[in-house]
Design an enzyme around this catalytic site. Structure first.
Site, PDB file in Angstrom:
ATOM      1  N   TYR A 156       0.834  -1.203   0.000  1.00 12.31           N
ATOM      2  CA  TYR A 156       0.000   0.000   0.000  1.00 12.31           C
ATOM      3  C   TYR A 156       0.872   1.258   0.000  1.00 12.31           C
ATOM      4  O   TYR A 156       1.410   1.676   1.019  1.00 12.31           O
ATOM      5  CB  TYR A 156      -0.938   0.008   1.204  1.00 12.31           C
ATOM      6  CG  TYR A 156      -1.826  -1.209   1.305  1.00 12.31           C
ATOM      7  CD1 TYR A 156      -2.173  -1.956   0.179  1.00 12.31           C
ATOM      8  CD2 TYR A 156      -2.328  -1.629   2.532  1.00 12.31           C
ATOM      9  CE1 TYR A 156      -2.984  -3.070   0.271  1.00 12.31           C
ATOM     10  CE2 TYR A 156      -3.153  -2.744   2.637  1.00 12.31           C
ATOM     11  CZ  TYR A 156      -3.465  -3.451   1.501  1.00 12.31           C
ATOM     12  OH  TYR A 156      -4.267  -4.572   1.609  1.00 12.31           O
ATOM     13  N   HIS A 189       0.440 -12.258   0.337  1.00 15.95           N
ATOM     14  CA  HIS A 189      -0.343 -11.273  -0.403  1.00 15.95           C
ATOM     15  C   HIS A 189      -0.390 -11.509  -1.916  1.00 15.95           C
ATOM     16  O   HIS A 189       0.629 -11.778  -2.546  1.00 15.95           O
ATOM     17  CB  HIS A 189       0.251  -9.887  -0.140  1.00 15.95           C
ATOM     18  CG  HIS A 189      -0.685  -8.752  -0.398  1.00 15.95           C
ATOM     19  ND1 HIS A 189      -0.271  -7.450  -0.556  1.00 15.95           N
ATOM     20  CD2 HIS A 189      -2.035  -8.707  -0.518  1.00 15.95           C
ATOM     21  CE1 HIS A 189      -1.311  -6.663  -0.746  1.00 15.95           C
ATOM     22  NE2 HIS A 189      -2.398  -7.409  -0.745  1.00 15.95           N
TER      23      HIS A 189
END
Length: 341
Positions: free
Chosen positions: A59, A142
């Site tokens: 992010y 992820h």
């Protein structure tokens, strides 16, 4: 392998908090969020009693973790739960292509995909340094998924690397007490189904898969498998990246603006039913995604302090049962979909 969080136990780690703040907006995924506004969001969440936080190196290529860390490092570590992710190592470079990935982030980093055991250790160490804390509660592997077009090879090949590296390493870390639980964080169901078959995850982050717009597959295929393994799910993107509440995009990616006509039509019908019952559709969407028994927590993103407070308030708001009944009568949600009491 035993279905365990520690040797001899058959109980997986369960999140103590049902509602959390996600890190995507604070990584400047969709728009510029200043440091001042980011800390105001975190302060508002903390003041409201939110104590679960989900971040990732991805992010903003480190930006979100730094912001969360600047806020949380002065908080008592035992008072909150935090999850981050592995599989993407960050490396500072004067030729970094970060602006191609996150045009609103000032990060100097490139991303390197690494699902090996050593990559997991390195990723966690790097995250702890950016966060300024001494431990993670949950670690998600992820974006090991078909929708990740940046992977250096097929998601199946990368999954095979994780199955030999990341998964057993995280299991060892869990059994040693270094983390409380692990799983994978993905936007598609296949990797979660596979990790449930082949490994021993505690909780997986299921993003973009269980919303008012799209939930049939998760409800009928994924949830039974999760129950069968005594695992649980963190539900993300219950608004399909803001689509349900009016965003001109659906989920993530460079082509998120290409919204299928059927989804646009369904949103219109959902709005009509909500208006007829005096219900805020965003509130209904959040509560719907949090309702399944396998949903350990709902994670939402926020780009303003008003937004996170509104989302928190939505979780406390009562919605009349007649609203849910009409959604089922009009076949806008599945007949077997759980709804708030």
């Amino acid at each position: 392998m035993e279905n365990s969080t520690s040797s001899g136990s058959n109980i997986h780690y369960k999140l103590p908090f049902k509602f959390g703040l996600g890190g995507v907006p604070l990584g400047n995924e969709f728009a510029m969020v200043t440091d001042k506004d980011a800390y105001a969001i975190l302060e508002a969440a903390w003041s409201a009693g939110i104590r679960y936080y989900d971040v990732s190196p991805w992010y903003g290529l480190g930006l979100a973790e730094r912001r969360y860390g600047n806020f949380l490092h002065n908080k008592k570590r035992s008072e909150y739960v935090i999850s981050s992710k592995v599989g993407k190592l960050l490396k500072a470079s004067t030729t970094a292509k970060n602006r191609e990935l996150f045009p609103f982030s000032p990060s100097p980093n490139d991303v390197i995909f690494d699902y090996t055991s050593s990559g997991v250790r390195r990723s966690i160490e790097d995250s702890l340094q950016r966060l300024g804390i001494d431990s993670l509660d949950i670690v998600f592997v992820h974006d090991i998924s078909s929708d990740n077009k940046l992977l250096p090879s097929s998601w199946q090949e990368q999954f095979d690397i994780a199955a030999k590296g990341a998964f057993p390493e995280l299991t060892r870390m869990r059994e040693a007490g270094l983390i409380k639980g692990w799983g994978i964080g993905v936007n598609t169901p296949e990797p979660i189904l596979r990790v449930l078959r082949e490994a021993d995850p505690d909780v997986c982050l299921m993003a973009s898969q269980y919303s008012l717009i799209d939930h049939k597959n998760a409800l009928n295929q994924l949830f039974p498998a999760v129950r069968g393994k005594n695992a649980s799910l963190v539900v993300g993107s219950s608004l399909n990246a803001g689509f349900i509440s009016g965003s001109p995009r659906y989920n993530y990616g460079k082509e998120s603006y290409k919204i299928p006509t059927e989804f646009l039509e369904k949103r219109t019908k959902l709005r009509e039913v909500a208006a007829n019952h005096g219900v805020d559709l965003r509130t209904a969407a959040l509560q719907f995604s949090a309702s399944p028994d396998v949903a350990a927590a709902l994670v939402v993103g926020a780009s303003s302090e008003q937004q996170i407070l509104a989302d928190y308030t939505s979780m406390q708001t009562r919605i009349p049962s007649e609203f849910w009944a009409e959604l089922k009568a009009q076949q806008l949600i599945q007949q077997n979909a759980p709804t708030p009491a």
